[in-house]
Design an enzyme around this catalytic site. Structure first.
Site, PDB file in Angstrom:
ATOM      1  N   CYS A 134       0.811  -1.228   0.000  1.00  0.00           N
ATOM      2  CA  CYS A 134       0.000   0.000   0.000  1.00  0.00           C
ATOM      3  C   CYS A 134       0.844   1.279   0.000  1.00  0.00           C
ATOM      4  O   CYS A 134       0.309   2.371  -0.184  1.00  0.00           O
ATOM      5  CB  CYS A 134      -0.960   0.013   1.177  1.00  0.00           C
ATOM      6  SG  CYS A 134      -2.240  -1.236   0.998  1.00  0.00           S
ATOM      7  N   HIS A 190      -2.954   7.523   2.868  1.00  0.00           N
ATOM      8  CA  HIS A 190      -3.456   6.229   2.400  1.00  0.00           C
ATOM      9  C   HIS A 190      -4.780   5.924   3.104  1.00  0.00           C
ATOM     10  O   HIS A 190      -4.873   5.975   4.326  1.00  0.00           O
ATOM     11  CB  HIS A 190      -2.420   5.149   2.703  1.00  0.00           C
ATOM     12  CG  HIS A 190      -2.909   3.765   2.451  1.00  0.00           C
ATOM     13  ND1 HIS A 190      -3.544   3.411   1.285  1.00  0.00           N
ATOM     14  CD2 HIS A 190      -2.878   2.643   3.215  1.00  0.00           C
ATOM     15  CE1 HIS A 190      -3.864   2.136   1.341  1.00  0.00           C
ATOM     16  NE2 HIS A 190      -3.485   1.646   2.496  1.00  0.00           N
ATOM     17  N   ASN A 234     -10.132   0.670   0.768  1.00  0.00           N
ATOM     18  CA  ASN A 234      -8.673   0.729   0.669  1.00  0.00           C
ATOM     19  C   ASN A 234      -8.287   0.184  -0.710  1.00  0.00           C
ATOM     20  O   ASN A 234      -8.431  -1.017  -0.955  1.00  0.00           O
ATOM     21  CB  ASN A 234      -8.066  -0.116   1.795  1.00  0.00           C
ATOM     22  CG  ASN A 234      -6.550  -0.181   1.745  1.00  0.00           C
ATOM     23  OD1 ASN A 234      -5.939   0.146   0.733  1.00  0.00           O
ATOM     24  ND2 ASN A 234      -5.946  -0.616   2.833  1.00  0.00           N
TER      25      ASN A 234
END
Ligand code: ACO
Length: 334
Positions: free
Chosen positions: A113, A255, A285
Site C-alpha cells: 500500500c 493512504h 482501501n
C-alpha cells in the site's frame, strides 16, 4: 535533461464501474453495514470484472493522467502494484506498450500500500539522475483477485482501482515540485501483511499439490498502531524537509486504510482532522491506487486547491511507509 526537481503536472484515475455496498457484503458474509462503517468508515468499494487485470485499470488511469498533463509521450513508466497481471514479467512494459509510449523504460515497484509513494520517489529519481525528462507514475491494484472470498475482515476493506500522475523535470521552487520524499521499511513485520504462496518460498506448484495459502492475509490490529505511528512520523519529517511546521500543513492526503487511522494520524501530528481528505467511504482501501484516487477526489470536491501545502503519506505491507511534501499545483484531473 538534468533538473533540480520532479514536478507533478497531470493526474488521472479510474475505478471499475461495479460498486459493492456494505449491505451487499452482509448478504454474503457474517458482517453488517454498522460494523464496517463504525470500525473502518467504509461504505462502498469498487470491484473489477473478473475478466480485468491490473494492466487494464492502469492503462485507463494512465491515459487520463497523460490527458490531464496534455502529453502524448513520457520517457518512463513506473507502476506500483501488488497484483501484477502475472508473477513474471512486470506489468509496466505491457502498460507502456498499450498506452502507445513505444520502447520507454518501464518497471514495477512492489511496496504494497506504500507502492505509490515508492513509485513517485523512483520516478523523481529517474528525473534527478537525468535518465528521464518525464515519467508516468501509476498505482493500480485488483485486490479482489487475492482476497479470500470467505474472509470478512479483508473483503470489507479492500477495493480495486487505479490512479496515475505525470512527473516532469522542473525547478524546486515551482508549484508541484516534489520535496525529497521520506521512505522506510521494517521487514521484521513482513508476516503481518502477506500472500504466502506464489513466490520462491512457497512456489505456485505447492498449491497444485494441495498445500499453501494463495490469499492475502493481514493482522489488522497489529498493523493499525504501526500505520498510525509510521505515517504520522514520516509526514512530520516530510513537512520539515519542506520547511513547514505541522500547523503549516493545509492538506494531509493519507493512504485510505481506515477512517480511525486517518483521525489518529492527524491527532498524533496535531493537524486538524478536517485537513485530511476522506475518500475511503466511497472506495475502501485501494492499495497502491489509494493516494492518487484520494488526491483526484479532493480536487474534484474542492477540498484540495492549488497552493495548498500538501503532504502525501502511505503505509503498507513490508512493512513499508513513506511521505512526500508538495505545494499543490494547478492541475485538472481527468
Ligand atoms: N464484520 C464483522 N466483524 C468483523 C469483520 C467484519 N467485516 N471483520 C472482522 N470482524 C471481527 C473479527 O473477526 C473479530 O472478532 P472476534 O473478536 O470474535 O475474533 C472482531 O471483529 C475484532 O477484529 P479486529 O481485527 O480486532 O478488529 P479491528 O477493530 O482491529 O478492525 C481492521 C479490523 C479494520 C482490519 C483494522 O484492524 C484495521 O484497519 N487495521 C489496519 C489496516 C491497515 O492499515 N493496513 C495497512 C495498509 S493495507 C496494505 O498494506 C495492504
Amino acid at each position: 535533461m538534468s533538473a533540480d526537481a520532479a514536478v507533478l503536472c497531470g493526474l488521472g484515475t479510474w475505478l471499475p464501474p461495479h460498486a459493492v455496498t456494505n449491505a451487499d457484503l452482509a448478504r454474503e458474509l457474517d458482517t453488517s453495514d454498522d460494523w464496517i462503517r463504525s470500525r473502518t468508515g467504509i461504505g462502498t468499494r469498487h470491484v473489477a470484472d473478473p475478466s480485468m487485470a491490473t494492466s487494464d485499470l492502469a492503462v485507463e488511469a494512465g491515459q487520463r493522467a497523460l490527458k490531464s498533463a496534455g502529453r502524448e509521450a513520457v520517457d518512463a513508466v513506473v507502476l506500483a502494484t501488488t497484483t501484477p497481471d502475472h508473477p513474471c514479467p512486470a506489468t509496466a512494459p505491457l502498460v507502456a506498450d498499450r498506452l502507445g509510449l513505444g520502447t520507454v523504460a518501464a518497471f514495477d515497484v512492489g511496496a504494497v500500500c506504500t507502492g505509490f509513494l515508492y513509485a513517485l520517489a523512483a520516478g523523481a529519481g529517474l528525473i534527478a539522475a537525468g535518465a528521464a525528462g518525464s515519467v508516468l507514475v501509476i498505482g493500480a491494484d485488483v485486490y479482489s483477485s487475492i482476497l479470500d472470498p470467505a474472509d470478512r475482515s479483508t473483503r470489507a476493506i479492500f477495493g480495486d482501482g487505479a490512479g496515475a500522475v505525470v512527473l516532469r523535470a522542473g525547478r524546486a521552487d515551482e508549484p508541484g515540485a516534489l520535496v525529497p520524499p521520506v521512505l522506510g521499511s521494517d521487514g521484521s513485520g513482513s508476516a503481518l501483511i502477506i500472500v504466502r504462496a506464489g513466490g520462491s518460498r512457497e512456489p505456485l506448484h505447492t498449491l497444485a499439490a494441495g498445500r499453501g495459502d494463495p490469499y492475502f492475509r493481514m493482522a489488522g490490529k497489529a498493523v493499525f498502531r504501526n500505520a498510525v505511528e509510521r505515517m504520522a512520523d514520516a509526514s512530520l519529517t516530510a513537512a520539515r524537509r519542506a520547511g513547514w511546521a505541522a500547523d503549516d500543513i493545509d492538506r494531509l492526503v493519507a493512504h485510505q486504510a481506515n477512517l480511525r487511522i486517518l483521525h489518529a494520524v492527524a491527532d498524533r501530528m496535531r493537524v486538524p482532522r478536517e485537513r485530511c481528505p476522506v475518500h475511503l467511504d466511497q472506495v475502501g482501501n485501494t492499495a497502491a491506487a489509494s493516494v492518487p484516487l484520494a488526491l483526484a477526489h479532493a480536487v474534484a470536491t474542492g477540498r484540495l486547491e492549488s497552493g495548498h501545502r500538501t503532504v502525501l503519506t502511505a503505509f503498507g505491507g513490508g512493512l513499508t511507509w513513506g511521505a512526500c511534501a508538495v505545494r499543490w499545483p494547478e492541475i485538472t484531473p481527468a
